[in-house]
Design an enzyme around this catalytic site. Structure first.
Site, PDB file in Angstrom:
ATOM      1  N   SER A 116       0.839  -1.193   0.000  1.00 44.52           N
ATOM      2  CA  SER A 116       0.000   0.000   0.000  1.00 44.52           C
ATOM      3  C   SER A 116       0.885   1.258   0.000  1.00 44.52           C
ATOM      4  O   SER A 116       1.694   1.438  -0.908  1.00 44.52           O
ATOM      5  CB  SER A 116      -0.948  -0.047   1.209  1.00 44.52           C
ATOM      6  OG  SER A 116      -1.988   0.897   1.081  1.00 44.52           O
ATOM      7  N   ASP A 189      -9.588  -4.912  -4.921  1.00 49.69           N
ATOM      8  CA  ASP A 189      -8.984  -3.860  -4.107  1.00 49.69           C
ATOM      9  C   ASP A 189      -9.435  -2.487  -4.602  1.00 49.69           C
ATOM     10  O   ASP A 189      -9.412  -2.217  -5.810  1.00 49.69           O
ATOM     11  CB  ASP A 189      -7.457  -3.984  -4.185  1.00 49.69           C
ATOM     12  CG  ASP A 189      -6.716  -2.995  -3.308  1.00 49.69           C
ATOM     13  OD1 ASP A 189      -7.365  -2.342  -2.463  1.00 49.69           O
ATOM     14  OD2 ASP A 189      -5.487  -2.878  -3.470  1.00 49.69           O
ATOM     15  N   HIS A 217      -7.829  -5.645  -0.297  1.00 47.89           N
ATOM     16  CA  HIS A 217      -6.550  -5.005   0.032  1.00 47.89           C
ATOM     17  C   HIS A 217      -5.806  -5.871   1.053  1.00 47.89           C
ATOM     18  O   HIS A 217      -5.865  -5.625   2.266  1.00 47.89           O
ATOM     19  CB  HIS A 217      -6.825  -3.609   0.601  1.00 47.89           C
ATOM     20  CG  HIS A 217      -5.656  -2.686   0.581  1.00 47.89           C
ATOM     21  ND1 HIS A 217      -5.017  -2.305  -0.573  1.00 47.89           N
ATOM     22  CD2 HIS A 217      -5.011  -2.042   1.592  1.00 47.89           C
ATOM     23  CE1 HIS A 217      -4.042  -1.465  -0.282  1.00 47.89           C
ATOM     24  NE2 HIS A 217      -4.007  -1.302   1.022  1.00 47.89           N
TER      25      HIS A 217
END
Length: 241
Positions: A116, A189, A217
């Site tokens: 991320s 995601d 995610h």
């Protein structure tokens, strides 16, 4: 008999997370690769609230952190820790963390993994290394590959990148990362469009490998998917050794 140097991967967590949480998220991948690589997890410098998907599972794992400097309202500035003229920007800070975690001079950092927001640090390190080589600067690291997981956004800019651009105005903007990279994208995601844009805008297509999984995610947890990602990591490393 002298010990074999560790082949180490520096791991950078997402926004509103921390190194301990990323270690849990990567535990199965780390286990598959344990005979070849050592995963080392770092904590970002700035505290913030928990990020998406962190609560309630990791409620007891705080404090939660960010690689980007927040303003007074906890809004993360686009390049809040990305560059300053003191040598203490976000990328130099990440290099310093890696130096501090060397057990011996023979330990070798061979790769970076970012999840991320952490992909902006991982990619920033690869790009900074590339700029340093272009500038003829000596450096005590030789990263060979990157693992870019569920990310989005530009690589964090470094001082070397600004210097390289100022010395050669004809350089393209953005400059593409040439190192072998693996891009893990989740088809469910919310970051998927950003991840695809990140890969297209900042990475050389011929050295970037896409791996899509039917996830939200998260890091993969299905064994065959973990083993496939592990194989991609081993291939990326071998391609530069």
């Amino acid at each position: 008999m002298a010990s074999v140097p560790k082949q180490r991967i520096a791991c950078f967590h997402g926004g509103g997370s921390n190194g301990q949480i990323l270690e849990v998220q990567c535990a199965r991948l780390q286990n598959v690769l344990r005979s070849e690589f050592e995963f080392v997890y770092f904590d970002a410098p700035f505290k913030r609230s928990a990020g998406p998907g962190i609560l309630p599972i990791f409620a007891d794992y705080g404090p939660f952190r960010s690689w980007l400097k927040p303003d007074g309202d906890e809004t993360e500035l686009l390049y809040g820790s990305g560059f300053d003229t003191t040598g203490a920007d976000g990328i130099d800070r990440a290099w310093s963390l890696m130096r501090e975690r060397r057990k011996t001079a023979r330990d070798e950092w061979v790769g970076v993994l970012g999840f991320s927001q952490g992909t902006r640090i991982a990619s920033g390190l690869l790009l900074d290394q590339q700029h340093r080589k272009e500038l003829g600067q000596s450096h005590d690291f030789d990263l060979k590959f990157g693992v870019i997981c569920m990310g989005s956004g530009a690589p964090i800019k470094s001082e070397a990148g600004h210097v390289a651009k100022s010395m050669n105005a004809s350089l393209p903007d953005p400059i593409l990362i040439q190192s072998p990279t693996i891009h893990l994208h989740g088809l469910k995601d919310v970051n998927l469009p950003g991840g695809r844009l990140q890969m297209a805008q900042y990475f050389e297509p011929s050295s970037a490998t896409l791996y899509e999984i039917d996830y939200h995610h998260a890091m993969p947890w299905v064994q065959k998917e973990i083993e496939y990602l592990a194989d991609l990591i081993k291939e990326a490393y071998k391609s530069r050794t």
